[in-house]
Every structure is written in C-alpha cells, then in structure tokens.
Design a protein around this motif. Structure first.
Motif, PDB file in Angstrom:
ATOM      1  N   GLU A 184     -46.872 -71.887  32.303  1.00 44.81           N
ATOM      2  CA  GLU A 184     -46.736 -70.889  31.258  1.00 44.81           C
ATOM      3  C   GLU A 184     -46.972 -69.502  31.834  1.00 44.81           C
ATOM      4  O   GLU A 184     -47.679 -69.330  32.813  1.00 44.81           O
ATOM      5  N   VAL A 185     -46.368 -68.554  31.180  1.00 44.25           N
ATOM      6  CA  VAL A 185     -46.526 -67.161  31.583  1.00 44.25           C
ATOM      7  C   VAL A 185     -47.840 -66.640  31.024  1.00 44.25           C
ATOM      8  O   VAL A 185     -48.221 -66.947  29.898  1.00 44.25           O
ATOM      9  N   CYS A 186     -48.528 -65.846  31.816  1.00 43.51           N
ATOM     10  CA  CYS A 186     -49.788 -65.256  31.387  1.00 43.51           C
ATOM     11  C   CYS A 186     -49.496 -64.065  30.495  1.00 43.51           C
ATOM     12  O   CYS A 186     -48.879 -63.094  30.935  1.00 43.51           O
ATOM     13  N   GLY A 187     -49.928 -64.107  29.247  1.00 43.14           N
ATOM     14  CA  GLY A 187     -49.668 -63.003  28.330  1.00 43.14           C
ATOM     15  C   GLY A 187     -49.851 -63.431  26.895  1.00 43.14           C
ATOM     16  O   GLY A 187     -50.422 -64.487  26.596  1.00 43.14           O
ATOM     17  N   ALA A 188     -49.365 -62.587  25.976  1.00 39.43           N
ATOM     18  CA  ALA A 188     -49.480 -62.847  24.542  1.00 39.43           C
ATOM     19  C   ALA A 188     -48.113 -63.209  23.983  1.00 39.43           C
ATOM     20  O   ALA A 188     -47.071 -62.786  24.500  1.00 39.43           O
ATOM     21  N   PHE A 189     -48.130 -63.974  22.897  1.00 37.99           N
ATOM     22  CA  PHE A 189     -46.897 -64.376  22.241  1.00 37.99           C
ATOM     23  C   PHE A 189     -46.368 -63.226  21.394  1.00 37.99           C
ATOM     24  O   PHE A 189     -47.111 -62.613  20.611  1.00 37.99           O
ATOM     25  N   ILE A 190     -45.082 -62.953  21.540  1.00 35.35           N
ATOM     26  CA  ILE A 190     -44.412 -61.964  20.701  1.00 35.35           C
ATOM     27  C   ILE A 190     -43.107 -62.564  20.200  1.00 35.35           C
ATOM     28  O   ILE A 190     -42.526 -63.448  20.830  1.00 35.35           O
ATOM     29  N   SER A 191     -42.695 -62.115  19.042  1.00 39.69           N
ATOM     30  CA  SER A 191     -41.392 -62.518  18.502  1.00 39.69           C
ATOM     31  C   SER A 191     -40.473 -61.314  18.485  1.00 39.69           C
ATOM     32  O   SER A 191     -40.904 -60.189  18.198  1.00 39.69           O
ATOM     33  N   MET A 192     -39.223 -61.540  18.819  1.00 47.05           N
ATOM     34  CA  MET A 192     -38.230 -60.458  18.861  1.00 47.05           C
ATOM     35  C   MET A 192     -37.014 -60.856  18.050  1.00 47.05           C
ATOM     36  O   MET A 192     -36.491 -61.963  18.189  1.00 47.05           O
ATOM     37  N   LYS A 193     -36.582 -59.960  17.196  1.00 51.17           N
ATOM     38  CA  LYS A 193     -35.329 -60.091  16.468  1.00 51.17           C
ATOM     39  C   LYS A 193     -34.489 -58.877  16.840  1.00 51.17           C
ATOM     40  O   LYS A 193     -34.918 -57.739  16.644  1.00 51.17           O
ATOM     41  N   TYR A 194     -33.323 -59.130  17.392  1.00 49.46           N
ATOM     42  CA  TYR A 194     -32.525 -58.014  17.887  1.00 49.46           C
ATOM     43  C   TYR A 194     -31.051 -58.295  17.677  1.00 49.46           C
ATOM     44  O   TYR A 194     -30.626 -59.427  17.400  1.00 49.46           O
ATOM     45  N   LYS A 195     -30.279 -57.234  17.802  1.00 41.82           N
ATOM     46  CA  LYS A 195     -28.827 -57.321  17.697  1.00 41.82           C
ATOM     47  C   LYS A 195     -28.257 -57.170  19.097  1.00 41.82           C
ATOM     48  O   LYS A 195     -28.289 -56.091  19.682  1.00 41.82           O
ATOM     49  N   LYS A 196     -27.777 -58.257  19.646  1.00 37.12           N
ATOM     50  CA  LYS A 196     -27.223 -58.240  20.998  1.00 37.12           C
ATOM     51  C   LYS A 196     -25.862 -57.568  20.976  1.00 37.12           C
ATOM     52  O   LYS A 196     -24.966 -57.968  20.233  1.00 37.12           O
ATOM     53  N   VAL A 197     -25.711 -56.549  21.804  1.00 41.25           N
ATOM     54  CA  VAL A 197     -24.455 -55.801  21.834  1.00 41.25           C
ATOM     55  C   VAL A 197     -23.524 -56.421  22.869  1.00 41.25           C
ATOM     56  O   VAL A 197     -23.963 -56.962  23.892  1.00 41.25           O
ATOM     57  N   THR A 198     -22.253 -56.340  22.587  1.00 39.61           N
ATOM     58  CA  THR A 198     -21.222 -56.854  23.487  1.00 39.61           C
ATOM     59  C   THR A 198     -20.162 -55.780  23.671  1.00 39.61           C
ATOM     60  O   THR A 198     -20.005 -54.876  22.841  1.00 39.61           O
ATOM     61  N   LEU A 199     -19.430 -55.889  24.764  1.00 41.71           N
ATOM     62  CA  LEU A 199     -18.390 -54.910  25.039  1.00 41.71           C
ATOM     63  C   LEU A 199     -17.266 -54.969  24.017  1.00 41.71           C
ATOM     64  O   LEU A 199     -16.567 -53.983  23.799  1.00 41.71           O
ATOM     65  N   SER A 200     -17.090 -56.109  23.382  1.00 44.74           N
ATOM     66  CA  SER A 200     -16.027 -56.250  22.381  1.00 44.74           C
ATOM     67  C   SER A 200     -16.392 -55.609  21.061  1.00 44.74           C
ATOM     68  O   SER A 200     -15.542 -55.449  20.196  1.00 44.74           O
ATOM     69  N   GLY A 201     -17.661 -55.252  20.881  1.00 49.05           N
ATOM     70  CA  GLY A 201     -18.091 -54.657  19.629  1.00 49.05           C
ATOM     71  C   GLY A 201     -18.543 -55.653  18.590  1.00 49.05           C
ATOM     72  O   GLY A 201     -18.987 -55.258  17.513  1.00 49.05           O
ATOM     73  N   ARG A 202     -18.450 -56.952  18.887  1.00 49.45           N
ATOM     74  CA  ARG A 202     -18.897 -57.975  17.929  1.00 49.45           C
ATOM     75  C   ARG A 202     -20.360 -58.302  18.223  1.00 49.45           C
ATOM     76  O   ARG A 202     -20.676 -59.233  18.980  1.00 49.45           O
ATOM     77  N   ASP A 203     -21.256 -57.514  17.648  1.00 50.88           N
ATOM     78  CA  ASP A 203     -22.682 -57.687  17.899  1.00 50.88           C
ATOM     79  C   ASP A 203     -23.193 -58.949  17.203  1.00 50.88           C
ATOM     80  O   ASP A 203     -22.723 -59.343  16.140  1.00 50.88           O
ATOM     81  N   VAL A 204     -24.190 -59.573  17.830  1.00 46.55           N
ATOM     82  CA  VAL A 204     -24.701 -60.855  17.363  1.00 46.55           C
ATOM     83  C   VAL A 204     -26.200 -60.725  17.099  1.00 46.55           C
ATOM     84  O   VAL A 204     -26.943 -60.199  17.932  1.00 46.55           O
ATOM     85  N   GLU A 205     -26.644 -61.191  15.940  1.00 43.93           N
ATOM     86  CA  GLU A 205     -28.068 -61.214  15.614  1.00 43.93           C
ATOM     87  C   GLU A 205     -28.729 -62.372  16.339  1.00 43.93           C
ATOM     88  O   GLU A 205     -28.250 -63.507  16.299  1.00 43.93           O
TER      89      GLU A 205
END
Length: 791
Positions: free
Chosen positions: A640-661
């Motif tokens: 396991e990685v040494c650190g704290a748990f975090i949650s991330m919600k993001y919109k992944k950008v793509t060159l085509s412009g069709r961003d994905v949650e």
C-alpha cells in the motif's frame, strides 16, 4: 556577406551633437545576424545585442535609414528561404527603426508595405503580426511621421485638442523576489530613463520633438533644414505649443480624410507651417540641408513594489484623476465623474465584503420618532453646548446609507458584452478561453489579438494602462486574483472599463540563490520551476525568450554591478527593454484562471473562494517529512501507498471534446495540479493532476494513471486527516485544515451578470441564445508577447 541589390541616394542627417559617423551596411548586417534567435543550446545575449543595435542607431541617426534598408532585405531573404523563425524578430526590429527614422522615401515605404501584405497569406501568428503592421505602414506612408507623433503624444500625456489618447506603464515588482540592493538599482534605471543629458525633459521639449520629426518626415532633406528648424524651435521657448497644436491638427485632419486626402496638400500645409516657424525666429528659409535626429523617449513609467498595501486599481484611479484629456473628449457628466473618481473602484463597490441586511423597527417616517425638545441658541446654554446638542439630535434622526445602483444602463451592458465577445476559432488557438464550462472542441490555447474589433466596434477608450509584472509564478498568481476581483467589481458597477484599456505584460524574475542557503532551507523551497509561465512563453515565442526571459536573468547581475560601481554613469537598460516590450508586444497569450472553493474541517469556518493561475499543491502535513525511500519501502512491504485516502470526482478531457465524468479513490501524501504545461507535447489548455505517489493497480489489474487531465475536479479527504493547500507556490496564500476542494474554470463575472439579467425574462430555459453563445464564459488572463504562439 549580404548582396546589396539596391542603389539609392544618400540622405544627409546629423545628431544633436553635430555630424555623426555612419556605420557601413556590412557592419549593420553583421549586427543584425548576431541579434537573430539561435538554435536551442546556442543561446547568446540577443536582448543585449538588440538594445546595443538600437542605441547605436539612436545615437547615430544617419544609420536609421540604412538599417531600414538592410532589415527589409533580410526579411525578403527570410521569405524566399522560408526561414520563418527570423520573420517576427526582423519585423519588430524594422518597425522600431521606422518610427525613429527622420525621413523615409516612398519607394521604401511601398516595399515594407508589400512585404507586410504578403504575410497575410502566412499561417497564424505571422498573419496577425503582418496585419497589424501593414495598417501602421499604410497610414505612415500616407501621413509621414504619424506613428512618432501619436506615440509621443500618448506616452508623454501631452495635452491637446486633437488626439485624446493617453498611455502609462505601471511596473509592479514582487518584493519577495526583487529586494535589497535591486530596488535602488531599478529606481536608478527608471530615473536615468526619464532624464536626458541636459536634465529631465519637459512637455515643451517633447512638443518640439514632435514638430521637428513631423516636418522632417513629410518634407525631407530637400525642403527642410533640420539644424535650422531645431534652433528656431528652441528660440521660441513656450511659444512652441501653438505650433504643436497646429501640427496635430494637420495630421489628424489628414487621418480623417484618409485615402481621399492628397499627399501634396499635406506637404503644402506643413511647408507653410515650416516657413512660419522660421520667420518667427527671423531665419531665412533654406532650400534644404541635413536632418536632425529626434530620439523616441521612453514612455512615462511608475515603479511600484507590489506589497500587500498596494491597490493597483487605486493607482489607476489616481492616474485618471490627474489625466490631461481635453474636456471636449470627455463624455462623462460632472456628477458621474465625481461619483466614480472619488475613491478607488474597491471603495465604490466593496463586493468582496459581506453585506448584511438589517430589519427596521420604525415606520420609516421621521415624524413618527419620539419628540424631543429643540435646543435653541437663545437658551441659557452657551454656543458650544448648543452645537453639541444639535449634533446629537441630528444623529438620532433617520439617515439613509449610500445605496448601490445595481441596475445597469444599456450602454454599460453593451460595454460588458463587447468585452466578452470572443473571436472565432483560429489556427492559433481554440474558441473560448478553454476548459470546462462551454469549452470548444479543441484544447489548444487561444492566442493572438482579437479580430472582432472590425465587426463589433468597441467603446473608444482614451486611456491605456500597460501593467508590467516582475516576479515569479507568485506575482502572476496575484495578478490573476486582482484581475478577477476587478472584473467582479466592474460587472456590478462599471468604473475603469468605460475609460481604460488594460494590457498585461510579464517579466519572469526568479529569486536569487543565496550562497549560504542550507539543505534544510532548500527543503522548504517550492518544487518545480518557479517561473513556469515565463518558461512557457519563452518556448512558444523565441523573441520573448531572447529579450524578456534573458532580462529576468540579467536583473540580479545588473544589481550586483551597480552595487560594485555606484558612481558609474547609469545607462538605462531595463527601462529601455520594457519600452520595447510594451510597444512591440501586442500579441496576447490567454491563460485560464481557475476558481477553487475551499471547505475546512471545522464547521465553524466558512468556505473560502479563491483563484489560481499556474499551480496548486495539496499535501498532508503528517506525511510531509517522510522521504521517498521510506514510502517505497512501505509500499513494497505492505503493498500500500503511504498516505491518506482521498476521493476524486473529475471530468476527464479528451482531444475530441467528449469529456467523461470519472471517480477515483486513492491513498497519497499529496498532489500537484499544474496549469502550465512542462513541454510542448503536453501543451493542452487544461489541468494536469499528478499524485506524489503513483496509484497502485486496481482490482481489475488496470494500468495506473500517472497523470490526470481534467477541466474541473473535486477532491475530498475520506479520513479525519486534513491537508494543506498552497496556490501559485505562494506561501502567503496557504490554507490549512482543509477537508475538500472544488476546482473549475473561473467564470467571467460579466458573463454571470448578463446571464442573471437574461434569466429574469426566460421561461426556465437554460439554453444559450442570442449573443450569449458568442460570449466568453471562462475568464482568461491575457499576457502580451511579441508573436503569441509560434507552432
């Protein structure tokens, strides 16, 4: 060696100190070749060489015309050989020489104009630079001396009734980078720039230069004797002002006539004025002679250490109050002027201060208040007691606090809408300010001057404030924050937008390394490039790298040299380079400002809203001092990685412009979010998140992502651990005990106001319609460069 294919008659010129020796064209050619940008790894001090070349031409005016001939030949050769990386440097050097040359023959004007027109067929940004300069050369060919006259009149704020435009340069230096012996060295440089060998030039001196240059540029050496004219202007003293006004009237009338005007008529009017000046000085007009140089003075500059107490918008307000614009050009009523110029824009509407509503406990009618005895001066009280009693009674009456006019006039709304209208997608950049809400189908960064002015004429603003920031990423981060709050104030109550056009410039200056710095001190230094925005501009604009990036590297050396030789005569170098930058750097590169909402672990602390431009760093303090080797050892032993748990919600950008949650939960000791790309291959207008430790494989053995590119993201700590947040590598903008953050492109406050006003008349539709779909939604910070982005 260059092959000179042009024979032309020599033009006699002389400087203020007498006849100056000329420099052979072969020598000018060698100097120009030394100025041109080199391949990476072969860097030379081109900025210093360019400054030396212009100084040599300025001090030896006979070289100005020869320099213009050599430069146009080099430009035509670069065009034939398709050496495009030399075109922008040569063209800027050419135009800077054209404006200072005493007289240019029409055939040379035509040759320069034809070359600028051919640049219109080149890709961006060459076509943008060529379009800008072709307009200037066309006007200069029709009205010789116009560029010099307008530049000096605006930059030196010469009061007149014909050309209302004024400019001022505000230099803001970050005291965290520029301190100690550097401040006196910079102040000495600016003082030397504003002075002349005979002392500080007065407005009358600038008026004489405008009259001298305008008459010489139009009449030439065949009809004008430069030394005789200069002596006549000096003998006039203060009587030169009417002739200055007349020169401006003649030139501006010719501008209004445009192509309908006749060059012979213009020369005839100026020839008559030339005769009047000489006859007043009891001089016999000569048939011709040599020409005198009229050096282009540096613009009016003010140097400020950007401390916490300095409000740059208040400084602009003071400048507006002290402006010398003629009353005939002022469209503001006295009442509006008194309201808006009373204090700084922040005092007109403190929108960043919480406004609390109070419930009234009275009827609001003054006669319903309890009656009290009216004291009178005829009573037994003395005059002082009566005045005191009167003041107390008046304070008890109803009083209305100064209200805020929220409803904007149609004129104010149009100014905001014109400011937000974005230009169409071009090869130089994407369509909107990039990323996030309403971004176009491209992630390319937008660059280049807007061409919408031809289709949507903006409100004419008579004043231009050129704001030059000196420092590292912390300084431009502060500029982005100040610009954001300025736009918020302007969106609610227009103040500066109606009067001032803002132009931003950036000189990257890194903090000087201290020889006694220990390893422990270096441990707390920010990681990565502290001038990432300057490094990016240097990579996309080689001429910016040669002149401005190199200037930042030389400032510390110049400070040390000044400290070692305090008695040496100061030759302005920094102010000369800044003058060249603000005059020729007219192609902006747009950087999206990102908004961050910070929520703290303690419920008693309200969420905070802030913005950043280049970098965001989050880290958990308890894992800060754990070395990378210990983390790797822990990961190998426990998996396991040494650190704290975090949650991330993001919109992944793509060159085509069709961003994905997407969503992700990882354990980490911190993360870095970069806005500025580190190399050309990753030049995308979005956020790049990098975790301090690469995430382990997921349950489905999917390959881990080392970098996440997104337009907006939400990060939350899943444990009771809190993290620390630092914006733009600035320790003064650090937030502790943070539980979660939300990041997205910063919406332009002007767009938000327009959308709110439109929503009052819509029937629940959230669809963009009308001009709203052409308005820039994100708030970009435009930094001017010489070429924009050269791919």
């Amino acid at each position: 060696m260059a092959h000179w294919d042009e024979q032309r008659p020599p033009v006699a010129m002389e400087s203020a100190g007498g006849v100056s020796p000329t420099v052979p064209e072969a020598e000018l050619y060698r100097r120009i070749q030394a100025v041109l940008p080199r391949e990476p790894g072969q860097q030379q001090p081109q900025g210093m060489l360019r400054w030396t070349l212009h100084k040599k031409v300025q001090n030896n005016p006979a070289n100005s015309l020869a320099l213009v001939w050599v430069l146009i030949k080099e430009l035509e050769k670069a065009e034939r050989w398709d050496s495009r990386r030399f075109i922008v440097p040569l063209l800027h050097t050419l135009m800077y020489a054209v404006i200072q040359t005493a007289h240019i023959p029409d055939e040379l004007y035509k040759r320069v104009y034809d070359f600028c027109k051919r640049l219109l067929t080149f890709p961006h940004p060459y076509c943008a630079v060529g379009l800008s300069y072709s307009k200037h050369i066309k006007a200069e060919r029709l009205i010789p001396g116009l560029m010099y006259q307008r530049t000096v009149t605006a930059e030196q704020r010469l009061k007149n009734d014909h050309y209302p435009f004024q400019e001022r340069v505000f230099v803001l230096a970050d005291p965290a980078v520029l301190s100690g012996s550097l401040v006196p060295a910079l102040l000495g440089d600016f003082e030397a720039s504003a002075s002349a060998p005979s002392g500080f030039p007065s407005p009358l001196d600038h008026m004489r230069s405008v009259v001298q240059h305008s008459l010489q540029a139009a009449l030439g050496s065949e009809r004008c004797d430069g030394p005789q004219l200069a002596q006549a202007l000096r003998d006039m003293g203060q009587d030169v002002e009417p002739y200055f006004q007349e020169v401006l009237a003649v030139l501006e009338r010719a501008v209004e006539e445009g192509a309908r005007g006749d060059g012979a008529t213009l020369r005839s009017r100026l020839q008559q004025l030339h005769g009047k000046i000489l006859s007043k000085a009891d001089s016999e007009p000569s048939c011709g002679g040599s020409l005198r140089d009229c050096p282009l003075p540096n613009p009016e500059m003010s140097f400020h250490l950007w401390t916490e107490d300095l409000d740059i918008w208040r400084e602009l307000g003071k400048w507006i109050r002290s402006s010398s614009v003629s009353e005939s050009f002022s469209s503001l009523s006295q009442e509006q002027e008194d309201l808006e110029l009373g204090e700084s824009p922040g005092d007109v509407l403190p929108c960043d201060i919480t406004r609390l509503s109070m419930m009234s406990t009275d009827s609001g009618i003054e006669r319903d208040l309890p009656l009290s005895a009216e004291p009178s001066p005829s009573s037994s009280l003395d005059a002082a007691s009566w005045e005191q009693c009167k003041i107390e009674q008046d304070s008890g009456r109803l009083s209305r606090r100064g209200g805020i006019k929220m409803k904007q006039s149609p004129k104010d709304s149009m100014v905001l809408m014109q400011d937000l209208l974005e230009d169409h997608p071009s090869p130089g950049g994407g369509s909107g300010g990039g990323g996030g809400a309403g971004r176009g189908t491209t992630l390319q960064r937008r660059a280049g001057a807007s061409n919408m002015q031809d289709h949507f004429p903006k409100q004419q603003r008579h004043m231009t404030a050129r704001i030059v920031v000196m420092g590292d990423d912390r300084a431009v981060g502060r500029l982005a924050k100040a610009y954001y709050f300025f736009r918020k104030r302007e969106a609610r109550r227009l103040f500066l937008t109606m009067k001032v056009s803002l132009q931003f410039y950036y000189i990257p200056v890194c903090e000087a390394p201290t020889p006694n710095s220990s390893v422990k001190e270096n441990h707390h230094q920010p990681r990565g490039d502290s001038c990432s925005l300057g490094s990016y501009l240097s990579s996309v604009d080689p001429w910016y790298s040669c002149n401005i990036r190199s200037l930042g590297c030389m400032i510390h050396k110049l400070g040390s040299m000044q400290q070692l030789n305090p008695g040496k005569t100061k030759e302005p170098f920094i102010s000369d380079v800044i003058s060249y930058y603000v005059r020729c750097g007219q192609q902006p590169v747009y950087f999206t400002i990102y908004f961050v909402k910070i929520t703290f672990a303690s419920a008693e602390k309200d969420p905070v809203e802030d913005v950043f431009l280049t970098h965001l760093e989050m880290e958990f303090p308890e894992f800060k001092h754990i070395t990378a080797s210990v983390r790797d050892k822990h990961k190998k032993s426990s998996g396991e990685v040494c650190g704290a748990f975090i949650s991330m919600k993001y919109k992944k950008v793509t060159l085509s412009g069709r961003d994905v949650e997407k969503g992700l939960s990882v354990r980490t000791s911190g993360a870095q979010i970069h806005v500025i790309p580190s190399n050309e291959a990753e030049d995308l207008n979005c956020l790049t998140l990098t975790l301090n430790e690469p995430p382990g494989k997921a349950k489905n053995n999917a390959a881990p992502q080392s970098k996440i590119r997104t337009s907006d993201i939400k990060i939350r700590s899943l444990e009771r651990r809190c993290f620390t947040l630092t914006l733009d590598r600035d320790g003064r903008r650090t937030y502790r005990d943070v539980q979660s953050i939300e990041i997205c492109p910063c919406l332009d406050p002007g767009y938000c106001v327009q959308k709110t006003m439109r929503s009052k008349f819509s029937l629940g539709e959230d669809k963009e319609a009308g001009l709203s779909k052409y308005m820039s939604k994100a708030l970009p910070l435009p930094i001017n460069t010489f070429a924009g982005i050269i791919n």
